[in-house]
Structure formats: structure tokens, C-alpha cells
Design an enzyme around this catalytic site. Structure first.
Site, mmCIF file in Angstrom:
data_model
loop_
_atom_site.group_PDB
_atom_site.id
_atom_site.type_symbol
_atom_site.label_atom_id
_atom_site.label_comp_id
_atom_site.label_asym_id
_atom_site.label_seq_id
_atom_site.Cartn_x
_atom_site.Cartn_y
_atom_site.Cartn_z
ATOM 1 N NE ARG A 51 -2.028 0.256 3.670
ATOM 2 C CZ ARG A 51 -2.552 -0.088 4.833
ATOM 3 N NH1 ARG A 51 -3.842 0.069 5.029
ATOM 4 N NH2 ARG A 51 -1.817 -0.588 5.806
ATOM 5 C CE LYS A 148 0.262 -20.314 9.954
ATOM 6 N NZ LYS A 148 0.669 -21.075 11.092
ATOM 7 C CG ASP A 177 2.008 -26.519 5.953
ATOM 8 O OD1 ASP A 177 3.080 -26.252 6.534
ATOM 9 O OD2 ASP A 177 1.031 -27.009 6.531
ATOM 10 C CG HIS A 178 6.723 -22.521 6.695
ATOM 11 N ND1 HIS A 178 5.607 -21.975 7.271
ATOM 12 C CD2 HIS A 178 7.581 -22.767 7.692
ATOM 13 C CE1 HIS A 178 5.790 -21.903 8.566
ATOM 14 N NE2 HIS A 178 6.979 -22.372 8.855
ATOM 15 C CE LYS A 182 10.151 -25.878 9.387
ATOM 16 N NZ LYS A 182 11.298 -25.001 9.660
ATOM 17 C CD GLU A 216 5.010 -21.181 17.987
ATOM 18 O OE1 GLU A 216 5.402 -20.100 17.526
ATOM 19 O OE2 GLU A 216 3.819 -21.521 17.996
ATOM 20 C CG ASP A 235 -1.631 -20.124 14.160
ATOM 21 O OD1 ASP A 235 -1.761 -19.568 13.059
ATOM 22 O OD2 ASP A 235 -0.633 -19.959 14.895
ATOM 23 C CG HIS A 240 2.266 -25.736 10.283
ATOM 24 N ND1 HIS A 240 2.451 -25.363 8.967
ATOM 25 C CD2 HIS A 240 2.201 -24.569 10.972
ATOM 26 C CE1 HIS A 240 2.504 -24.046 8.886
ATOM 27 N NE2 HIS A 240 2.348 -23.544 10.078
ATOM 28 C CE LYS A 339 1.316 -18.626 19.093
ATOM 29 N NZ LYS A 339 2.599 -18.606 18.365
HETATM 30 P P1 NAD Z 1 2.060 -8.006 7.789
HETATM 31 O O1 NAD Z 1 0.888 -7.399 8.506
HETATM 32 O O2 NAD Z 1 3.408 -7.808 8.372
HETATM 33 O O3 NAD Z 1 2.125 -7.445 6.298
HETATM 34 C C1 NAD Z 1 0.986 -7.228 5.541
HETATM 35 C C2 NAD Z 1 1.341 -6.600 4.221
HETATM 36 O O4 NAD Z 1 0.119 -6.265 3.572
HETATM 37 C C3 NAD Z 1 2.144 -5.306 4.313
HETATM 38 O O5 NAD Z 1 3.092 -5.295 3.254
HETATM 39 C C4 NAD Z 1 1.090 -4.231 4.058
HETATM 40 O O6 NAD Z 1 1.620 -3.064 3.473
HETATM 41 C C5 NAD Z 1 0.197 -4.949 3.093
HETATM 42 N N1 NAD Z 1 -1.121 -4.314 3.081
HETATM 43 C C6 NAD Z 1 -1.937 -4.060 4.147
HETATM 44 N N2 NAD Z 1 -3.052 -3.436 3.722
HETATM 45 C C7 NAD Z 1 -2.950 -3.306 2.380
HETATM 46 C C8 NAD Z 1 -3.775 -2.739 1.386
HETATM 47 N N3 NAD Z 1 -4.923 -2.156 1.678
HETATM 48 N N4 NAD Z 1 -3.351 -2.784 0.115
HETATM 49 C C9 NAD Z 1 -2.162 -3.362 -0.206
HETATM 50 N N5 NAD Z 1 -1.332 -3.916 0.682
HETATM 51 C C10 NAD Z 1 -1.717 -3.875 1.976
HETATM 52 O O7 NAD Z 1 1.708 -9.531 7.599
HETATM 53 P P2 NAD Z 1 2.725 -10.766 7.469
HETATM 54 O O8 NAD Z 1 3.105 -11.210 8.837
HETATM 55 O O9 NAD Z 1 3.813 -10.434 6.518
HETATM 56 O O10 NAD Z 1 1.788 -11.920 6.889
HETATM 57 C C11 NAD Z 1 1.387 -11.965 5.535
HETATM 58 C C12 NAD Z 1 0.584 -13.232 5.276
HETATM 59 O O11 NAD Z 1 1.401 -14.349 5.569
HETATM 60 C C13 NAD Z 1 -0.648 -13.404 6.155
HETATM 61 O O12 NAD Z 1 -1.613 -14.124 5.422
HETATM 62 C C14 NAD Z 1 -0.150 -14.260 7.302
HETATM 63 O O13 NAD Z 1 -1.207 -14.991 7.888
HETATM 64 C C15 NAD Z 1 0.796 -15.169 6.550
HETATM 65 N N6 NAD Z 1 1.846 -15.752 7.363
HETATM 66 C C16 NAD Z 1 2.779 -14.966 7.965
HETATM 67 C C17 NAD Z 1 3.789 -15.545 8.698
HETATM 68 C C18 NAD Z 1 4.843 -14.718 9.364
HETATM 69 O O14 NAD Z 1 5.759 -15.316 9.936
HETATM 70 N N7 NAD Z 1 4.792 -13.390 9.312
HETATM 71 C C19 NAD Z 1 3.860 -16.938 8.814
HETATM 72 C C20 NAD Z 1 2.916 -17.720 8.162
HETATM 73 C C21 NAD Z 1 1.916 -17.108 7.439
#
Ligand code: NAD
Length: 490
Positions: A51, A148, A177-178, A182, A216, A235, A240, A339
Site C-alpha cells: 500500500r 495460511k 505450508d512451509h 523443510k 514454541e 493455526d 502443519h 506457545k
Molecule cells: P504483515 O501485517 O506484516 O504485512 C501485511 C502486508 O500487507 C504489508 O506489506 C502491508 O503493506 C500490506 N497491506 C496491508 N493493507 C494493504 C492494502 N490495503 N493494500 C495493499 N497492501 C496492503 O503480515 P505478514 O506477517 O507479513 O503476513 C502476511 C501473510 O502471511 C498473512 O496471510 C499471514 O497470515 C501469513 N503468514 C505470515 C507468517 C509470518 O511469519 N509473518 C507466517 C505464516 C503465514
């Protein structure tokens, strides 16, 4: 020397959520790692979308910092080459603006692989796919990866799949599913299917039970708001832990072809004994952490972190799962995740049966049953516990030793992060390590009745002190079967 990977064909990888936590910690560092080994060919581009309004250079600076923070040995030339591949486009998905810029950025590249990675809130999966369709950005060579969670239950997962499926065909959809990427999970497949040794023993005649633990030490940190709507069952277990269970339990697939492997995993999910209300009571334990000590310091309880005293969301689950099949009759799979537990460890333990008869005198010592331990975290590795004669002892004394089957050190190679493999598989179009729609829906079909039953319970999840192995009821769950959790090695 490890083999060098084949160079990729040209591609455009469009990362929605390019400024998010996942991009920072995993996606950018993983992609960078493919640069020094020469896997990113000419014409490989990364287009970060988010964004915030940022110039290409501002985003590259952000990406550089992310990579420097998460990669130990950086090759500066490779880093510069990598950063030069990156462009940035601002799209606001909620406001539906910025799509024209993305169209212009992708124009003229309809013939190359176009991979969309949706690293954003799942609420955006539908709107992004619809907009990609409306703007004619989905080509023959397009694919989409989603993170996920896929839905909150079977019904909402179906809706998500329908929405994505209205724009992308199933062979274009990569549900990540990371855990499946692994190295040790790959090694589990190699051990099972590239050796004659294990397969004849891999059944109810020789295996007593299986344990899968994903523990965790962290709490919910800044994610309490999201976590409270999910809980450990959604979750962690729905994806997983059930995926790991599938890889242990599946029949040998015909080949590594995506649908061969996924057909076999699906059969396992369909064979999970459905949980009646009475079985949920008896075979599951849900817990919630209280204040305690974790990772060397005092920590708050879940309810204090959340700021909501009445939440019944579970931060811990243990379950005894039966698979209704000839191979696994009466072989329980004990699953456990939580957790703020005593250690950070993800491990699969295959516990073999006791010897049918010992020929040794009591003085030889205890004969422990064989055990195969597949560790995914923190240090990936595979160990087989076997009995040997105690070396040097003049009498016949026995001793249990681990046969270490982890060869990363011996081969002097770095173990790649799961995302490196999965992203490149996605670009190559190989779906073997990604979940098919029917797998996700079958997993929910087994999970939904547990959630449903829990939702009717007045009783709160069982409390456990942070830094322990969860509620005592989870220990009772396995001990009443005369077994114990394998915690001794942590
Ligand atoms: P985050 O909140 O850190 O990042 C979200 C991203 O979405 C940001 O780049 C933000 O700018 C963008 N965004 C938000 N609103 C927006 C909009 N209106 N238009 C365009 N872009 C927009 O989230 P994250 O932790 O990076 O997670 C991303 C996805 O990955 C989610 O589905 C989460 O469930 C999944 N996930 C994350 C992790 C992790 O370790 N962070 C692990 C497994 C799964």
C-alpha cells in the site's frame, strides 16, 4: 561440492505484502539466497507490491536491510545483482487503486512465468484475485501462492477456494505450508522411499505409536488480536501438524508427481477417525498459558497480553488421533503444539515396538525400543536410536546410541530455508509440496467437529504455567496409555 541448481527461466514474481513481516524475514532473504548460486536467470524480476507509496530505490534500501539482517554471509556482488531485479509498485487493495501501474509494469511480459505471491491478510485473497482477473493480469503462465490461514473452518475455506478458483485453475494455485519445504521433511520422504530398510517396518506390526510435537517458547507477541480469532488448533494443527502426519502415514506414492503424493496424503486425511463429542472430551486437551518464566525471563499470561479476561482461545492443543487403515490400526498418533512451552522444538518421533523377546541377562541393562526422531526445529536432523554393545566393556552390556543421519555438516552445506525451495518450486510449477484444495477441505472436515464441540464447552481451556510442557491433562492423555512424551532430550 553440492550440485548447482538449474537456472530459472525468466519470470515475474509479484509479491503482494512486499513490506510485511513475512517478506522481511523470509521471502526476501530466501530469494536472495538463490542469487549467488546462479539460480535466478536473466529476466528474473521481483515486483514488490504494497500500500505504501515508495520509489524503487526506497524499497531496495528496505530490502537490503531485510537481507542484511537475516542472512549471515552476504556476497556483495550477488546482493547488488539481486536488488537490481526488484521493482516496487504501490497498490491499495482496500481502495482498489494502483492496478494500472502494475499493469504497465507487467506489460509485454505475457509470455514469461507470472507468479503472484499473496503475503497479505487472507481477507485480501478474494479482492486481489478478482482485481487480477478484471485487469487481465492472469496469463496462461500465471500462478498464485497463498499463505495460511485458508479459512477459519470448512465453510469459509470453501468460500476462499471458490473465489480463488474463479480466477485461477487448480494447477495454478499453490497453497503453501512451509513445513513441507523443510529439509528434514524431504529427508523423511527420502528415508521412507529411497531405502528398503524402513518400509517393511512402517506399520502397525512394528510401530507402537507416533508423536508429533511443535513447541514454541514465544507467546502471541504482537499478534494477540489475530491469534485470539484463531487458536492453536486452527493455526497449527489444521495445517502443519496434519501435513506432517500425512507424510508419516501415507502409502508409498506411485512417483513424486504432485498428484501422486497429494492423492496419498488425501487418503490419510480421509482415514482420520472422526471425533465424536465423547472422543473430543477424551482425546483432546486444550490449554492456555498463564504467567511464568520463558526464555530466561518473567512473562505475562495470555489473557494479560490480550487484555481480555474471558477469552477461551487455546494456546495449546494435545490430541490422540487414530487413522482408520490396515497399516495404522491401533497405532495412535499423539499431536501436541503450544506457545510458551519449555523449549522451542518441532519433532516427529516414530516409536518402534519393544523386542518380542530378550536373549540378554538382566545385567546387560535396559533395552530401549528403537526410535526414529525427525527434528525440524531448531536444528534440522534425523536420528535413529539403536542398541549396541557398550564399546570396551568386557561383559555383554548394552547401550542406546543415536545414529545421526544428518549430513549437512559432513557435506559442508548450508541447509536451505523452506521458503527457498517452495518459491522456486512454485516458479517451476511443481505442486508436489503444496496443498491441493481437497486436502485443505478434508483437513477442515476433521477439525470442524472439534471446534464445534469446544465452542459448546463452558469450561475454560486448562491453564498451564509459561515455560512448562502444557497442562497436566496432556501428560495424562498419553500416560494413561502407558506411554510418555519424548521430552528428555531438550
Ligand atoms: P504483515 O501485517 O506484516 O504485512 C501485511 C502486508 O500487507 C504489508 O506489506 C502491508 O503493506 C500490506 N497491506 C496491508 N493493507 C494493504 C492494502 N490495503 N493494500 C495493499 N497492501 C496492503 O503480515 P505478514 O506477517 O507479513 O503476513 C502476511 C501473510 O502471511 C498473512 O496471510 C499471514 O497470515 C501469513 N503468514 C505470515 C507468517 C509470518 O511469519 N509473518 C507466517 C505464516 C503465514
Amino acid at each position: 561440492m553440492p550440485n548447482r541448481p538449474a537456472q530459472s527461466d525468466p519470470f515475474d514474481l509479484v509479491v503482494f505484502g512486499g513490506t510485511g513481516d513475512l517478506a522481511h524475514r523470509k521471502l526476501l532473504p530466501s530469494l536472495y539466497h538463490r542469487e549467488p548460486v546462479g539460480q535466478l536467470g536473466e529476466g528474473a524480476r521481483i515486483i514488490a507490491v504494497s500500500r505504501r507509496p515508495l520509489s524503487d530505490d526506497e524499497y531496495r534500501d528496505w530490502a537490503r536491510k531485510a537481507i542484511c539482517e537475516h542472512v549471515a554471509d552476504i556476497d556483495q556482488d550477488a546482493l547488488e545483482r539481486f536488488l537490481a531485479r526488484i521493482q516496487y509498485v504501490s497498490v491499495d487493495v482496500a481502495q482498489n487503486t494502483g492496478w494500472e501501474t502494475l499493469e504497465q509494469t507487467l506489460a509485454g511480459r505475457e509470455g514469461v512465468v507470472r507468479a503472484f505471491y499473496l503475503s497479505v491478510s487472507p481477507d485480501f485473497f478474494g479482492p486481489i484475485c478478482s482485481s487480477l482477473g478484471e485487469h487481465n493480469l492472469v496469463t496462461e503462465k500465471s500462478r498464485v501462492t497463498i499463505e495460511k490461514p485458508i479459512g477459519k473452518n470448512g465453510k469459509s475455506a470453501h468460500t476462499v477456494n471458490e473465489t480463488i478458483g474463479s480466477v485461477f485453475k487448480e494447477h495454478q494455485i499453490f497453497r503453501i505450508d512451509h513445513y513441507l519445504g523443510k529439509e528434514t521433511v524431504q529427508n523423511l520422504m527420502a528415508l521412507r522411499f529411497a531405502n528398503v530398510l524402513f518400509e517393511p517396518l512402517w506399520n502397525a506390526a512394528h510401530i507402537d505409536h507416533v508423536q508429533i510435537t511443535v513447541a514454541e517458547t514465544l507467546g502471541v507477541e504482537g499478534r494477540a488480536g489475530y491469534y485470539d480469532t484463531a487458536g492453536a488448533l486452527r493455526d497449527m494443527v489444521q495445517n502443519h501438524l496434519l501435513q506432517l502426519l500425512c507424510l508419516v502415514a501415507m502409502e508409498p506414492p506411485e512417483s513424486m508427481a504432485p498428484d501422486s503424493v497429494r492423492d496419498e496424503k488425501l487418503k490419510v486425511l480421509k482415514a482420520l477417525h472422526p471425533m465424536s463429542a465423547e472422543m473430543v472430551e477424551r482425546n483432546t486437551v486444550r490449554g492456555q498459558y498463564r504467567a511464568g518464566a520463558s526464555a530466561g525471563g518473567a512473562v505475562k499470561g495470555y489473557l494479560d497480553e490480550l487484555g481480555h479476561p474471558d477469552s477461551h482461545t487455546e494456546t495449546f492443543v494435545a490430541a490422540k488421533v487414530d487413522i482408520q487403515s490396515w497399516r495404522w490400526a491401533n497405532v495412535p498418533f499423539y499431536l501436541r503444539t503450544g506457545k510458551r512451552l519449555a523449549a522451542r522444538v518441532s519433532e516427529i518421533t516414530i516409536q518402534f515396538k519393544d523386542l518380542p523377546h530378550s536373549i540378554f541377562l538382566p545385567g546387560a541393562g535396559r533395552i530401549a525400543a528403537n526410535k526414529l526422531v525427525i527434528r525440524l526445529q531448531p536444528d534440522e536432523g534425523v536420528k535413529m536410536q539403536v542398541m549396541i554393545k557398550d564399546p570396551g566393556s568386557s561383559s555383554m552390556r548394552l547401550r542406546e546410541v543415536p545414529l545421526d543421519m544428518t549430513f549437512a555438516e559432513a557435506f559442508n552445506v548450508r541447509q536451505p530455508d523452506a521458503y527457498e525451495r517452495l518459491i522456486m518450486d512454485m516458479i517451476r510449477g511443481n505442486q508436489t509440496l503444496f496443498m491441493r484444495r481437497d486436502e485443505v477441505e478434508a483437513a477442515w472436515k476433521w477439525i470442524d467437529p472439534i471446534l464445534e464441540h469446544w465452542s459448546h464447552l463452558k469450561e475454560a481451556p486448562k491453564p498451564y504455567t509459561s515455560g512448562t510442557w502444557g497442562p497436566s491433562a496432556s501428560i495424562a492423555l498419553i500416560e494413561r496409555d502407558g506411554r510418555t512424551w519424548h521430552d528428555e532430550s531438550y
